[in-house]
Design an enzyme around this catalytic site. Structure first.
Site, PDB file in Angstrom:
ATOM      1  N   PHE A 112       0.816  -1.224   0.000  1.00  0.00           N
ATOM      2  CA  PHE A 112       0.000   0.000   0.000  1.00  0.00           C
ATOM      3  C   PHE A 112       0.843   1.265   0.000  1.00  0.00           C
ATOM      4  O   PHE A 112       0.331   2.344  -0.312  1.00  0.00           O
ATOM      5  CB  PHE A 112      -0.968  -0.005   1.192  1.00  0.00           C
ATOM      6  CG  PHE A 112      -0.452   0.653   2.436  1.00  0.00           C
ATOM      7  CD1 PHE A 112       0.328  -0.037   3.333  1.00  0.00           C
ATOM      8  CD2 PHE A 112      -0.756   1.980   2.712  1.00  0.00           C
ATOM      9  CE1 PHE A 112       0.806   0.573   4.478  1.00  0.00           C
ATOM     10  CE2 PHE A 112      -0.288   2.596   3.855  1.00  0.00           C
ATOM     11  CZ  PHE A 112       0.500   1.894   4.741  1.00  0.00           C
ATOM     12  N   LYS A 113       2.128   1.178   0.318  1.00  0.00           N
ATOM     13  CA  LYS A 113       2.973   2.368   0.321  1.00  0.00           C
ATOM     14  C   LYS A 113       2.994   3.049  -1.058  1.00  0.00           C
ATOM     15  O   LYS A 113       3.188   4.253  -1.150  1.00  0.00           O
ATOM     16  CB  LYS A 113       4.406   2.015   0.734  1.00  0.00           C
ATOM     17  CG  LYS A 113       4.561   1.340   2.095  1.00  0.00           C
ATOM     18  CD  LYS A 113       4.121   2.211   3.239  1.00  0.00           C
ATOM     19  CE  LYS A 113       4.566   1.692   4.605  1.00  0.00           C
ATOM     20  NZ  LYS A 113       4.073   0.347   4.979  1.00  0.00           N
ATOM     21  N   ASP A 114       2.783   2.269  -2.124  1.00  0.00           N
ATOM     22  CA  ASP A 114       2.736   2.858  -3.460  1.00  0.00           C
ATOM     23  C   ASP A 114       1.637   3.912  -3.581  1.00  0.00           C
ATOM     24  O   ASP A 114       1.763   4.846  -4.377  1.00  0.00           O
ATOM     25  CB  ASP A 114       2.467   1.777  -4.520  1.00  0.00           C
ATOM     26  CG  ASP A 114       3.669   0.861  -4.762  1.00  0.00           C
ATOM     27  OD1 ASP A 114       4.817   1.343  -4.682  1.00  0.00           O
ATOM     28  OD2 ASP A 114       3.446  -0.335  -5.042  1.00  0.00           O
TER      29      ASP A 114
END
Ligand SMILES: *Cc1c(COP(=O)(O)O)cnc(C)c1O
Length: 469
Positions: A112-114
């Protein structure tokens, strides 16, 4: 919209100014002076928007110093189906038992960091180009932040990236993903310590104001406000996809470590999004679960920080937590400063006097998950639904099940794809997950990494030798 510090010692600044900074000069974190409010009519008018258009709407409330047409271009460049493998960018899928999975891991690094980092890459380049300057990003990662930052910033003009990671503590896939990048502006530093020690080095460098200004050091850690703002978008998106009527409540379950992801949920809720519960899930490193259960915040030492099978949540001190505490104590910077002084002095502080408001006023509830529960959850979700979830998401599902309420959709945030953590999946199902076809030979690519002691001076010297000037 202007930003101030959680410790009360920073003159109000614009979005573009705090964008390039790490900690505020007084040691606190940047927060909006006041939060924009989104009313039901505005929310309803967002129903037909694409993810990129929604991101432009939400982010234009925070980045008021960036012209709207520019912001629209940046969000379109960040959130499209060339970068993300789902056309909806963030798909919503049903799971059994009233749960739904909000897919935040369709970006290039499968976590999810993207979601935040792709926007950050665009907006950094935009602001730096307009100012005609350069930036050296120094960060610490327990796995997913670092690779997301590197993929978002690789090859970007005028930006150097120095990413510290805990040597030997990431999965083979995570290592391959980061260390296989050959771009000249990307520098991987594997330090012999745990994540928190790596993060201490980053904090020390950012606190050295002469060094920081000489080398124009910036941050992409979860304390970066633009990341928090970008993450607010998918809470709105999830709500819009899971509801049909104004005012309908939704709960979110969030696998948590540094308190960045769920803080964005808290911001969305504070902006008026009808969120019933923010369900915080931890692994065995349960500092945050303990806080919401007891009101006492008691970070752990590196020695008491366990290496678990949901490694991106192996965090003993939650750097974003200060922003929530700021709200909890009535946005009183003096009080926050005193609490963090107490923390430095005694190793903990006690906010149990506020405990009634955790769930009632803020919607927060919490739980934790163990290795056995994680593996069991991966197995039973697969058996019941055919959906394979990753170990972090499994912690979210495990805790979410305890808080399901009739008539309230429970959206579990999928924070990584299972292919990233194949060892644990193999333990759960008796067979490994093949990586996505386009990443099949990632682990056999040559790697580019510098191993060093967990030592401030060594890291500083490396940055001085390789910084963009
Ligand atoms: C970073 C991360 C988390 C924790 O998110 P925070 O914002 O640090 O609370 C959970 N799961 C995965 C897969 C992550 O990469």
């Amino acid at each position: 919209m202007k930003y101030v510090s959680t410790r009360g010692g920073m003159a109000p600044q614009a979005f573009s100014d705090i964008l390039l900074e790490g900690l505020a000069p007084d040691g606190g974190l940047a927060v909006p002076e006041s939060l924009p409010q989104i009313d039901a009519a505005t929310l309803a008018s967002w129903r037909g928007l694409s993810y990129a258009e929604l991101a432009c709407e939400v982010l234009s409330r925070f980045a008021t110093d960036i012209p709207r047409e520019d912001l629209a271009r940046l969000t379109e460049a960040a959130y499209n189906d060339q970068v993300f493998s789902s056309e909806d960018i963030v798909p919503l899928r049903p799971l059994a038992g009233g749960l739904q999975l909000l897919g935040l891991s369709e970006g290039p690094t499968l976590a999810f960091k993207d979601m935040a980092m792709q926007f950050l890459g665009q907006v950094f380049e935009y602001v730096l180009t307009r100012r005609g300057t350069t930036l050296n990003i120094v960060g610490a990662t327990s796995g997913d932040t670092g690779s997301a930052a590197e993929y978002a910033l690789r090859g970007k003009q005028g930006i150097g990236v120095f990413m510290l990671s805990p040597h030997g503590r990431m999965s083979a896939f995570q290592r391959a993903q980061m260390y296989s990048l050959q771009d000249e502006n990307i520098h991987n530093l594997a330090v012999k310590g745990v994540f928190d020690q790596a993060q201490d080095i980053v904090k020390a460098l950012a606190g050295d104001l002469a060094f920081k200004s000489r080398y124009r050091i910036g941050a992409v850690n979860s304390i970066n406000w633009a990341r928090i703002a970008a993450q607010v978008v998918y809470y709105f998106h999830g709500w819009l996809r899971a509801t049909t009527q104004a005012g309908q409540e939704v709960s979110f379950a969030v696998p948590s470590g540094n308190f960045g992801n769920i803080l964005s949920g808290h911001i969305a809720r504070s902006m008026g999004l009808p969120i019933r519960r923010l369900v915080l899930a931890t692994n065995e490193n349960n500092v945050l679960e303990e806080f919401f259960r007891t009101g006492v915040y008691r970070p752990r030492s590196p020695a008491q920080t366990y290496a678990t099978s949901s490694p991106s949540m192996d965090i003993s001190r939650a750097s974003n937590f200060e922003r929530f505490v700021y709200d909890l104590v009535g946005r009183d910077g003096e009080r926050v400063r005193a609490l963090w002084a107490e923390l430095a002095d005694k190793g903990s502080f006690d906010l149990s006097a506020h405990q009634a408001s955790f769930a009632e006023q803020y919607g927060f509830v919490a739980g934790q998950s163990s290795h056995e529960e994680r593996v069991g959850t991966i197995r039973n979700v697969f058996d019941e639904t055919g959906v394979l979830i990753d170990p972090h998401t499994a912690d979210g599902v495990k805790v979410a099940r305890d808080y399901i309420e009739p008539g309230v959709p429970m959206l579990v945030l999928e924070t990584a794809l299972p292919a990233k953590f194949s060892e644990t999946i193999e333990e759960a199902l008796g067979r490994p997950v093949p990586p996505p076809a386009e990443l099949a030979d990632l682990e056999s690519l040559p790697q580019r990494v510098t191993v060093m002691d967990c030592d401030l001076q060594q890291v500083r010297a490396f940055i001085e030798a390789h910084a963009k000037v």
